[in-house]
Write a protein that holds these residues in place. Structure first.
Motif, short mmCIF file in Angstrom:
data_model
loop_
_atom_site.label_atom_id
_atom_site.label_comp_id
_atom_site.label_asym_id
_atom_site.label_seq_id
_atom_site.Cartn_x
_atom_site.Cartn_y
_atom_site.Cartn_z
N ASP A 144 -1.05 11.83 7.99
CA ASP A 144 -1.74 13.02 7.49
C ASP A 144 -2.69 12.70 6.33
OD1 ASP A 144 0.16 12.35 5.64
OD2 ASP A 144 1.03 14.35 5.46
N GLY A 145 -2.70 11.44 5.88
CA GLY A 145 -3.59 11.04 4.80
C GLY A 145 -3.18 11.53 3.43
N ASN A 146 -2.00 12.11 3.31
CA ASN A 146 -1.58 12.71 2.04
C ASN A 146 -0.77 11.70 1.22
OD1 ASN A 146 -1.28 14.61 0.06
ND2 ASN A 146 0.36 15.72 1.08
N PHE A 147 -1.44 10.69 0.70
CA PHE A 147 -0.77 9.65 -0.07
C PHE A 147 -0.20 10.20 -1.38
CE2 PHE A 147 -3.59 7.09 2.59
CZ PHE A 147 -2.74 6.07 2.99
N LEU A 148 -1.02 10.95 -2.09
CA LEU A 148 -0.59 11.45 -3.40
C LEU A 148 0.41 12.59 -3.29
CD1 LEU A 148 -3.98 11.41 -5.36
CD2 LEU A 148 -2.12 9.74 -5.44
N GLY A 149 0.53 13.18 -2.11
CA GLY A 149 1.50 14.25 -1.92
C GLY A 149 2.82 13.79 -1.37
N ASP A 150 2.96 12.49 -1.15
CA ASP A 150 4.19 11.92 -0.62
C ASP A 150 5.01 11.35 -1.78
OD1 ASP A 150 6.21 10.40 0.58
OD2 ASP A 150 4.94 9.83 2.26
N PRO A 151 6.21 11.88 -2.04
CA PRO A 151 7.03 11.38 -3.16
C PRO A 151 7.37 9.91 -3.07
CG PRO A 151 7.88 13.47 -2.32
CD PRO A 151 6.85 13.00 -1.34
N ASP A 152 7.40 9.37 -1.86
CA ASP A 152 7.74 7.96 -1.69
C ASP A 152 6.56 7.02 -1.84
OD1 ASP A 152 10.41 8.64 -1.13
OD2 ASP A 152 9.94 9.01 0.98
N LYS A 153 5.36 7.55 -1.81
CA LYS A 153 4.16 6.70 -1.86
C LYS A 153 3.33 6.90 -3.11
CE LYS A 153 3.40 6.37 3.17
NZ LYS A 153 4.46 7.26 3.63
N ALA A 154 3.44 8.06 -3.76
CA ALA A 154 2.52 8.41 -4.84
C ALA A 154 2.52 7.39 -5.97
CB ALA A 154 2.86 9.80 -5.38
N LEU A 155 3.70 6.95 -6.40
CA LEU A 155 3.79 6.02 -7.52
C LEU A 155 3.16 4.67 -7.18
CD1 LEU A 155 4.88 5.87 -10.43
CD2 LEU A 155 6.95 4.83 -9.51
N TYR A 156 3.31 4.23 -5.93
CA TYR A 156 2.75 2.95 -5.52
C TYR A 156 1.23 3.05 -5.36
CZ TYR A 156 7.62 1.89 -4.68
OH TYR A 156 8.97 1.69 -4.85
N VAL A 157 0.74 4.23 -4.97
CA VAL A 157 -0.71 4.44 -4.90
C VAL A 157 -1.31 4.36 -6.30
CG1 VAL A 157 -2.51 6.11 -4.36
CG2 VAL A 157 -0.60 5.80 -2.79
N ILE A 158 -0.63 4.95 -7.27
CA ILE A 158 -1.10 4.88 -8.66
C ILE A 158 -1.08 3.44 -9.14
CG2 ILE A 158 -0.48 5.47 -11.03
CD1 ILE A 158 0.35 8.21 -9.98
N ALA A 159 -0.04 2.68 -8.78
CA ALA A 159 0.02 1.26 -9.16
C ALA A 159 -1.16 0.50 -8.57
CB ALA A 159 1.33 0.65 -8.69
N PHE A 160 -1.56 0.85 -7.35
CA PHE A 160 -2.72 0.21 -6.73
C PHE A 160 -4.00 0.52 -7.49
CE2 PHE A 160 -6.42 0.83 -3.97
CZ PHE A 160 -6.59 -0.45 -3.47
N VAL A 161 -4.19 1.78 -7.88
CA VAL A 161 -5.39 2.17 -8.62
C VAL A 161 -5.42 1.50 -9.99
CG1 VAL A 161 -6.72 4.10 -9.55
CG2 VAL A 161 -5.47 4.37 -7.39
N ILE A 162 -4.27 1.41 -10.63
CA ILE A 162 -4.19 0.73 -11.93
C ILE A 162 -4.58 -0.75 -11.77
CG2 ILE A 162 -2.57 -0.10 -13.69
CD1 ILE A 162 -1.06 2.55 -13.35
N ALA A 163 -4.09 -1.37 -10.70
CA ALA A 163 -4.44 -2.77 -10.45
C ALA A 163 -5.94 -2.92 -10.20
CB ALA A 163 -3.65 -3.28 -9.24
N TRP A 164 -6.52 -1.98 -9.48
CA TRP A 164 -7.96 -2.02 -9.20
C TRP A 164 -8.75 -2.01 -10.50
CZ3 TRP A 164 -12.28 1.12 -9.95
CH2 TRP A 164 -13.39 0.81 -9.16
N GLN A 165 -8.25 -1.28 -11.48
CA GLN A 165 -8.95 -1.19 -12.76
C GLN A 165 -8.73 -2.40 -13.66
OE1 GLN A 165 -7.81 2.13 -15.28
NE2 GLN A 165 -9.55 1.84 -16.65
N PHE A 166 -7.50 -2.91 -13.70
CA PHE A 166 -7.15 -3.90 -14.72
C PHE A 166 -7.06 -5.34 -14.23
CE2 PHE A 166 -5.56 0.03 -16.70
CZ PHE A 166 -6.24 -0.06 -17.90
N VAL A 167 -7.00 -5.57 -12.93
CA VAL A 167 -6.99 -6.95 -12.44
C VAL A 167 -8.22 -7.72 -12.92
CG1 VAL A 167 -7.30 -8.35 -10.35
CG2 VAL A 167 -5.42 -6.72 -10.49
#
Length: 296
Positions: A144-167
């Motif tokens: 359904d494309g709802n990454f941020l609305g999934d309790p099991d995926k949201a935190l890992y999606v944020i970790a990915f975005v943080i990595a994109w910024q700080f790597v």
């Protein structure tokens, strides 16, 4: 006549500006927060001393352990994801490739963007109705494309975005450190028939030990302070699946106007960060390492 190492060191006066700056913007605010943790204050008027009441309230805070748990998960995932990626890209970026300069410049662009801009951009990209997630989410475990609305995926999606910024930042550390490795080590290894991957594990990786430790401390301690990206992307949701400790502190202080209890959470956060730094430094032996360029 040979000058001793102690005599070659800069005088204490050279450290005075940095010490004063750290005292004004580091030590004094921490002392103020510790004081406020023993008071009741809504952000207006004068704080009222309440003793240990804020501290005893920790035991009744149902979200405290959830926040600590989510914070530790984000910290571990950030370190596991960012360290090997930054290390490999940094070593590559230190090489002589003709395309290195252009690709490195493009890769470092996230360092120029604000956290707010990055957060808003990824929220749009991950929109389950109009973003790229609507079309390509099915290929990454979200039909359904709802990454941020999934309790099991949201935190890992944020970790990915943080990595994109700080790597890219940590890549710069590894790139600079790699360029300081003497070329004679690689030349001697090549004469012995050691090339490629074996050179990386036998020469590059050991020579980058100090940098790995320094970068790891920055990642681990920095992960304990991630706040604005989570606030803008999920506001701690869905539910409390991304309500890390810094966000919990913000909600208690600036939404609930309980600055006293928020100060307690701030002290807990500072204690966790300090303890984590000490553990990493002790376990790696970093505290025993001395610079071979001291006084240069």
């Amino acid at each position: 006549m040979t000058t001793s190492k102690a005599a070659a060191r800069p005088g204490v006066i050279w450290a005075a500006p940095a010490v004063l700056f750290f005292a004004a913007f580091g030590i004094l605010p921490v002392i103020a927060v510790v004081y406020l943790s023993f008071t009741k204050w809504n952000g207006l008027g004068d704080p009222v001393w309440t003793g240990l009441s804020n501290w005893t309230a920790l035991a009744d805070d149902a979200e405290l352990f959830n926040g600590v748990g989510k914070t530790l998960v984000l910290t571990v995932v950030s370190w596991l994801g960012q360290t090997p990626l930054a290390l490999l890209i940094g070593v590559w970026a230190a090489g002589p490739q003709r395309s290195r300069a252009v690709l490195s410049t493009l890769f470092f662009l996230p360092l120029l963007l604000s956290t707010a801009a990055i957060s808003v951009t990824f929220v749009a990209l991950l929109d389950p109705n109009f973003g790229l997630a609507a079309d390509y989410g099915k290929y990454f475990g979200a039909p359904d494309g709802n990454f941020l609305g999934d309790p099991d995926k949201a935190l890992y999606v944020i970790a990915f975005v943080i990595a994109w910024q700080f790597v890219p930042f940590h890549t710069l550390l590894y790139q600079s450190a790699t360029r300081q490795i003497p070329a004679s080590l690689y030349e001697a290894a090549a004469l012995d028939g050691v090339t490629g991957v074996r050179q990386f594990f036998s020469i590059t990786l050991p020579q980058l030990r100090n940098t790995i430790v320094a970068s790891s401390v920055l990642i681990l301690v920095g992960s304990l302070t991630y706040f604005e990206m989570i606030l803008l992307m999920t506001n701690g949701g869905p539910g409390t699946s991304t309500r890390v400790l810094p966000l919990h502190m913000y909600i208690k202080g600036f939404v609930g106007f309980d600055m006293g209890y928020a100060s307690v959470l701030a002290v807990v956060l500072v204690t966790l960060g300090t303890a984590l730094s000490i553990v990493v430094v002790r376990l790696t032996g970093y505290h025993r390492m001395a610079s071979d360029r001291e006084g240069a």
